[in-house]
Design an enzyme around this catalytic site. Structure first.
Site, PDB file in Angstrom:
ATOM      1  N   ASN A 141       0.689  -1.284   0.052  1.00  0.00           N
ATOM      2  CA  ASN A 141      -0.206   0.131   0.014  1.00  0.00           C
ATOM      3  C   ASN A 141       1.027   1.208   0.102  1.00  0.00           C
ATOM      4  OD1 ASN A 141      -2.319   1.917   0.729  1.00  0.00           O
ATOM      5  ND2 ASN A 141      -1.258   1.953   2.532  1.00  0.00           N
ATOM      6  N   ARG A 199      -8.447   5.004   1.580  1.00  0.00           N
ATOM      7  CA  ARG A 199      -7.861   4.553   0.414  1.00  0.00           C
ATOM      8  C   ARG A 199      -6.725   5.590  -0.157  1.00  0.00           C
ATOM      9  NH1 ARG A 199     -12.704   1.673  -0.011  1.00  0.00           N
ATOM     10  NH2 ARG A 199     -12.565  -0.252   0.812  1.00  0.00           N
ATOM     11  N   ASP A 228       1.703   7.124   0.402  1.00  0.00           N
ATOM     12  CA  ASP A 228       0.587   6.124  -0.265  1.00  0.00           C
ATOM     13  C   ASP A 228       0.700   6.164  -1.816  1.00  0.00           C
ATOM     14  OD1 ASP A 228      -2.706   5.784  -0.490  1.00  0.00           O
ATOM     15  OD2 ASP A 228      -1.605   4.712   0.783  1.00  0.00           O
ATOM     16  N   ARG A 243       0.325 -12.243   2.817  1.00  0.00           N
ATOM     17  CA  ARG A 243      -0.506 -11.437   3.743  1.00  0.00           C
ATOM     18  C   ARG A 243      -0.587 -10.146   3.163  1.00  0.00           C
ATOM     19  NH1 ARG A 243       0.569  -7.228   7.497  1.00  0.00           N
ATOM     20  NH2 ARG A 243      -0.923  -7.019   9.181  1.00  0.00           N
ATOM     21  N   ASP A 277      -0.703  -6.550   3.776  1.00  0.00           N
ATOM     22  CA  ASP A 277      -0.827  -5.368   4.816  1.00  0.00           C
ATOM     23  C   ASP A 277      -1.593  -4.170   4.383  1.00  0.00           C
ATOM     24  OD1 ASP A 277       0.626  -4.336   7.164  1.00  0.00           O
ATOM     25  OD2 ASP A 277       1.067  -2.662   5.635  1.00  0.00           O
ATOM     26  N   HIS A 305      -6.499  -0.092   3.259  1.00  0.00           N
ATOM     27  CA  HIS A 305      -6.077   1.259   2.622  1.00  0.00           C
ATOM     28  C   HIS A 305      -5.871   1.075   0.997  1.00  0.00           C
ATOM     29  CE1 HIS A 305      -5.837   2.633   6.567  1.00  0.00           C
ATOM     30  NE2 HIS A 305      -5.518   1.369   6.906  1.00  0.00           N
ATOM     31  N   GLU A 363      -5.127  -8.210   5.177  1.00  0.00           N
ATOM     32  CA  GLU A 363      -5.362  -7.429   6.622  1.00  0.00           C
ATOM     33  C   GLU A 363      -6.206  -6.479   6.503  1.00  0.00           C
ATOM     34  OE1 GLU A 363      -2.921  -4.500   7.844  1.00  0.00           O
ATOM     35  OE2 GLU A 363      -3.715  -4.586  10.247  1.00  0.00           O
ATOM     36  N   ARG A 422      -4.017 -19.175  12.472  1.00  0.00           N
ATOM     37  CA  ARG A 422      -2.614 -18.586  12.709  1.00  0.00           C
ATOM     38  C   ARG A 422      -2.261 -18.528  13.894  1.00  0.00           C
ATOM     39  NH1 ARG A 422      -1.710 -12.821  10.282  1.00  0.00           N
ATOM     40  NH2 ARG A 422      -2.762 -12.507  12.422  1.00  0.00           N
TER      41      ARG A 422
HETATM   42  C1  QV4 Z   1       4.103   9.446  12.644  1.00  0.00           C
HETATM   43  C2  QV4 Z   1       2.910  10.184  12.992  1.00  0.00           C
HETATM   44  C3  QV4 Z   1       2.213  10.468  11.494  1.00  0.00           C
HETATM   45  C4  QV4 Z   1       3.298  11.442  10.666  1.00  0.00           C
HETATM   46  C5  QV4 Z   1       4.495  10.623  10.705  1.00  0.00           C
HETATM   47  C6  QV4 Z   1       5.425  11.341   9.794  1.00  0.00           C
HETATM   48  O1  QV4 Z   1       2.061   9.275  13.322  1.00  0.00           O
HETATM   49  O2  QV4 Z   1       1.039  11.348  11.611  1.00  0.00           O
HETATM   50  O3  QV4 Z   1       2.816  11.793   9.488  1.00  0.00           O
HETATM   51  O4  QV4 Z   1       5.032  10.185  11.876  1.00  0.00           O
HETATM   52  O5  QV4 Z   1       6.536  10.551   9.210  1.00  0.00           O
HETATM   53  C7  QV4 Z   1       5.288   4.420  12.639  1.00  0.00           C
HETATM   54  C8  QV4 Z   1       5.369   5.029  13.621  1.00  0.00           C
HETATM   55  C9  QV4 Z   1       4.182   6.256  13.450  1.00  0.00           C
HETATM   56  C10 QV4 Z   1       4.562   7.328  12.189  1.00  0.00           C
HETATM   57  C11 QV4 Z   1       4.906   6.259  11.088  1.00  0.00           C
HETATM   58  C12 QV4 Z   1       5.347   6.787  10.090  1.00  0.00           C
HETATM   59  O6  QV4 Z   1       4.415   4.245  14.830  1.00  0.00           O
HETATM   60  O7  QV4 Z   1       4.040   7.121  14.520  1.00  0.00           O
HETATM   61  O8  QV4 Z   1       3.710   8.125  12.043  1.00  0.00           O
HETATM   62  O9  QV4 Z   1       5.831   5.013  11.460  1.00  0.00           O
HETATM   63  O10 QV4 Z   1       6.787   7.316  10.139  1.00  0.00           O
HETATM   64  C13 QV4 Z   1       3.197  -0.459  11.966  1.00  0.00           C
HETATM   65  C14 QV4 Z   1       3.137   0.043  13.308  1.00  0.00           C
HETATM   66  C15 QV4 Z   1       2.730   1.637  13.206  1.00  0.00           C
HETATM   67  C16 QV4 Z   1       4.258   2.077  12.425  1.00  0.00           C
HETATM   68  C17 QV4 Z   1       4.097   1.764  10.883  1.00  0.00           C
HETATM   69  C18 QV4 Z   1       5.185   2.171  10.050  1.00  0.00           C
HETATM   70  O11 QV4 Z   1       1.800  -0.394  13.658  1.00  0.00           O
HETATM   71  O12 QV4 Z   1       3.184   2.231  14.337  1.00  0.00           O
HETATM   72  O13 QV4 Z   1       4.103   3.612  12.103  1.00  0.00           O
HETATM   73  O14 QV4 Z   1       4.354  -0.012  11.068  1.00  0.00           O
HETATM   74  O15 QV4 Z   1       6.314   2.017  10.528  1.00  0.00           O
HETATM   75  C19 QV4 Z   1      -4.792   0.495  11.235  1.00  0.00           C
HETATM   76  C20 QV4 Z   1      -4.553   0.123   9.616  1.00  0.00           C
HETATM   77  C21 QV4 Z   1      -3.954  -1.313   9.788  1.00  0.00           C
HETATM   78  C22 QV4 Z   1      -2.470  -1.238  10.518  1.00  0.00           C
HETATM   79  C23 QV4 Z   1      -2.789  -0.773  11.743  1.00  0.00           C
HETATM   80  C24 QV4 Z   1      -1.506  -0.567  12.688  1.00  0.00           C
HETATM   81  O16 QV4 Z   1      -5.797  -0.317   9.196  1.00  0.00           O
HETATM   82  O17 QV4 Z   1      -3.568  -1.950   8.610  1.00  0.00           O
HETATM   83  O18 QV4 Z   1      -3.354   0.538  11.702  1.00  0.00           O
HETATM   84  N1  QV4 Z   1      -1.841  -2.517  10.504  1.00  0.00           N
HETATM   85  C25 QV4 Z   1      -0.751  -2.573   9.382  1.00  0.00           C
HETATM   86  C26 QV4 Z   1       0.349  -3.616  10.155  1.00  0.00           C
HETATM   87  C27 QV4 Z   1       1.306  -2.632  11.021  1.00  0.00           C
HETATM   88  C28 QV4 Z   1       1.728  -1.686  10.245  1.00  0.00           C
HETATM   89  C29 QV4 Z   1       0.913  -0.968   9.093  1.00  0.00           C
HETATM   90  C30 QV4 Z   1      -0.207  -1.586   8.835  1.00  0.00           C
HETATM   91  C31 QV4 Z   1       1.779  -0.138   8.030  1.00  0.00           C
HETATM   92  O19 QV4 Z   1      -0.041  -4.838  10.839  1.00  0.00           O
HETATM   93  O20 QV4 Z   1       2.073  -3.470  11.770  1.00  0.00           O
HETATM   94  O21 QV4 Z   1       2.011  -0.500  11.154  1.00  0.00           O
HETATM   95  O22 QV4 Z   1       2.432  -0.854   7.329  1.00  0.00           O
HETATM   96  O23 QV4 Z   1      -5.675  -0.084  11.867  1.00  0.00           O
HETATM   97 CA    CA Z   2      -3.726   3.714   0.106  1.00  0.00          CA
END
Ligand code: QV4
Ligand code: CA
Length: 512
Positions: A115, A173, A182, A210, A212, A216, A248, A352
């Site tokens: 994504n 999305r 994105d 999977r 991810d 979105h 997911e 799982r």
């Molecule tokens: C921060 C601010 C943003 C800002 C950004 C600037 O929050 O507002 O714009 O900095 O760069 C990490 C940090 C987060 C940071 C982001 C980007 O925690 O604070 O943003 O990086 O720098 C995992 C973690 C997130 C992590 C992300 C990317 O959970 O904390 O963000 O990896 O490293 C929703 C979705 C669902 C998602 C879930 C967590 O619908 O799809 O949130 N789950 C999947 C994965 C999850 C992963 C992601 C998606 C993203 O299971 O592990 O998020 O790939 O519910």
């Molecule tokens: Ca998207």
């Protein structure tokens, strides 16, 4: 001819719901953050011999490397390119792992981050696991290549460019999820790059993906990509086998986007499962174990043949994603084993198991401020190998839930009863329940705060069975409880709420 064509089409599309595990293997394990060499060894020494169907591995491709905080686990959810190098190992190690695991019937499912790329604040330079240069601010990822034409910035209509309202399907999305750049997935060029990435993995031998952050991505864009995927590698899979797809999508109800927008493309993660099961086993909000008599679709979950089920996952075991405080994890070991035991005994969904690492949690105002901590690692940030102790547990803060006797034995139970109906339900109107799986397995839970002594109809053939929770069958003896099933199928179960584990399970492969 038309009929044949119809069958072929149905065959093609329906196959993406099929996990492709080897016959008689029903469960996969998420070896979160494990190194490729360690996974290969685990397939050969443990997962193959114990009938596990496969492994979900952490993201395999080039990801950002962060120092603040120090190498968080979530840096791997910020792609820089589709080259196969990460904290778990390089391309050769990945290839070796897939071959060694496939050769023992344990297949590989890759966590595909398609994504987005890295966070908009990811900076400029070569701080990536493959050393690839990138410039997040300029949307420049030359190792793919992607440029700013390939991102959704212009399409998102929120002021911040980020998702601000989960009830607006367009934002969810087309805007950035927590600042992650994105991708414009409607573009043929972008779809092509992603399909090339996934087809490279299919050609190496993986069995599925999977997807991810599927919520979105527009379902139509996902479908356009999965339709471009090759059939699985015929070195290990029958000709025409489609890659297993599980998406997911966190849908606890009440949002603008629903799981059923995605169930036509592949399976979907059923997050209601773990959230409700945690409540029930913790006996919160007056929930009782006897309520699970109609567990599954009866509880409003998606149809069983579309569901990917789990008790916890890498997000919600540490407060990320959905589920909240009710989620059962290895930190609550006794309750967790009941939850996983129930999941593996019940026929609903494709299961799982989570396999985690321990970290030093630090709750401040109810939130674990150490939720970012990465896997056990050496001073240089490289991930530690997984040591296996003499008692078959893991060392160095690797939890290895999949190796806990109760969980390993219930994975075998699930294999033994595969295809058998849910039968012989009994409950005491409170938190004591029992049910069988045809004439091949039977399980009993005591989650009340008093002793349980009942004689139940198990549906099993007469014989002396080893309880695979308190012990197991070793040679010609049981190392734990022994259960005698009479010729009429009845058996007596005595389970104290003080027992190490307050449930018991028997099946026809654990009979003396
Ligand atoms: C921060 C601010 C943003 C800002 C950004 C600037 O929050 O507002 O714009 O900095 O760069 C990490 C940090 C987060 C940071 C982001 C980007 O925690 O604070 O943003 O990086 O720098 C995992 C973690 C997130 C992590 C992300 C990317 O959970 O904390 O963000 O990896 O490293 C929703 C979705 C669902 C998602 C879930 C967590 O619908 O799809 O949130 N789950 C999947 C994965 C999850 C992963 C992601 C998606 C993203 O299971 O592990 O998020 O790939 O519910
Ligand atoms: Ca998207």
């Amino acid at each position: 001819m038309k009929l044949l064509l119809l069958f072929v089409c149905i065959g093609l599309s329906s196959a993406q719901f099929n996990p492709n595990t080897r016959a008689g293997r029903t469960t996969i394990v998420h070896l979160f953050e494990w190194r490729w060499d360690d996974i290969a060894a685990e397939c050969e020494r443990f997962l193959g011999p114990n009938g596990f169907g496969g492994v979900q591995v952490s993201p395999v491709n080039d990801h950002i490397v962060l120092n603040d905080p120090w190498r968080p686990w979530w840096q791997r959810y910020q792609p820089i390119s589709y080259k196969l190098c990460s904290r778990s190992g390089n391309e050769q190690q990945f290839r070796d792992m897939v071959t060694r695991c496939n050769n023992v019937g344990v297949y590989i499912y890759v966590d595909a981050i398609i994504n987005h790329m890295c966070g908009q604040g990811g900076g400029t330079g070569t701080h990536s696991s493959c050393g690839s240069y990138f410039n997040a601010g300029a949307r420049d990822f030359p190792s793919v290549p992607y440029s700013n034409w390939d991102f959704n910035d212009g399409k998102c209509r929120t002021g911040s460019g980020e998702i601000e309202n989960y009830n607006d399907a367009y934002q969810v999305r087309d805007c950035r999820l927590v600042g992650l750049l994105d991708l414009a997935l409607e573009k043929d060029y972008v779809r092509g790059k992603i399909a090339d990435f996934l087809n490279n993995l299919i050609n190496i031998g993986v069995a599925g993906f999977r997807l991810d952050a599927a919520k979105h991505m527009w379902p139509g864009d996902i479908k356009a990509i999965t339709d471009r995927l090759n059939n699985l590698n015929t070195r290990w899979f029958p000709g025409g086998t489609r890659p297993f797809i599980f998406q997911e999508v966190i849908d606890l109800g009440g949002e603008g986007i629903s799981f059923n927008e995605y169930t036509g493309i592949g399976r979907v993660t059923e997050f209601k499962y773990g959230a409700r099961l945690g409540n029930i086993i913790r006996k919160w909000n007056g929930e009782k174990l006897s309520y699970v008599r109609n567990w599954g679709e009866g509880w409003g979950f998606m149809s069983s043949n579309r569901a990917l089920v789990f008790v916890d996952n890498h997000d919600n075991q540490r407060g990320h994603g959905a589920g909240g405080a009710s989620i059962l994890t290895f930190w609550d070991a006794r309750l967790y084993k009941m939850g996983v035991g129930f999941m593996l005994a019940h026929p609903y969904g494709f299961a799982r198991i989570m396999s985690s690492f321990r970290w030093n949690r630090n709750f401040v105002n109810g939130k674990d401020v150490n939720d970012w901590i990465g896997p056990p690692s050496n001073g240089d940030g490289s991930t530690k190998s997984v040591p296996i102790n003499a008692d078959s547990t893991c060392g160095d803060n690797w939890v290895c839930e999949h190796r806990w006797r109760q969980i390993k034995n219930m994975a075998i139970f699930r294999n033994v009863v595969d295809g058998q109906a849910f039968t012989n339900w009994w409950d005491n109107g409170s938190n004591q329940i029992a049910f069988g799986r045809g004439n091949r397995g039977f399980i009993v839970f005591n989650n009340d705060d008093w002793y349980m002594d009942v004689t139940l109809n198990t549906g099993l053939p007469a014989g002396t069975y080893c309880d695979v929770i308190s012990g197991q069958k070793e040679g010609s003896r049981c190392t734990g409880r022994q259960i005698t099933v009479a010729s009429n199928g009845n058996a007596r179960f005595q389970i104290s709420n003080q027992d190490e584990d307050s449930f018991a399970a028997i099946h026809v492969d654990a009979r003396l």
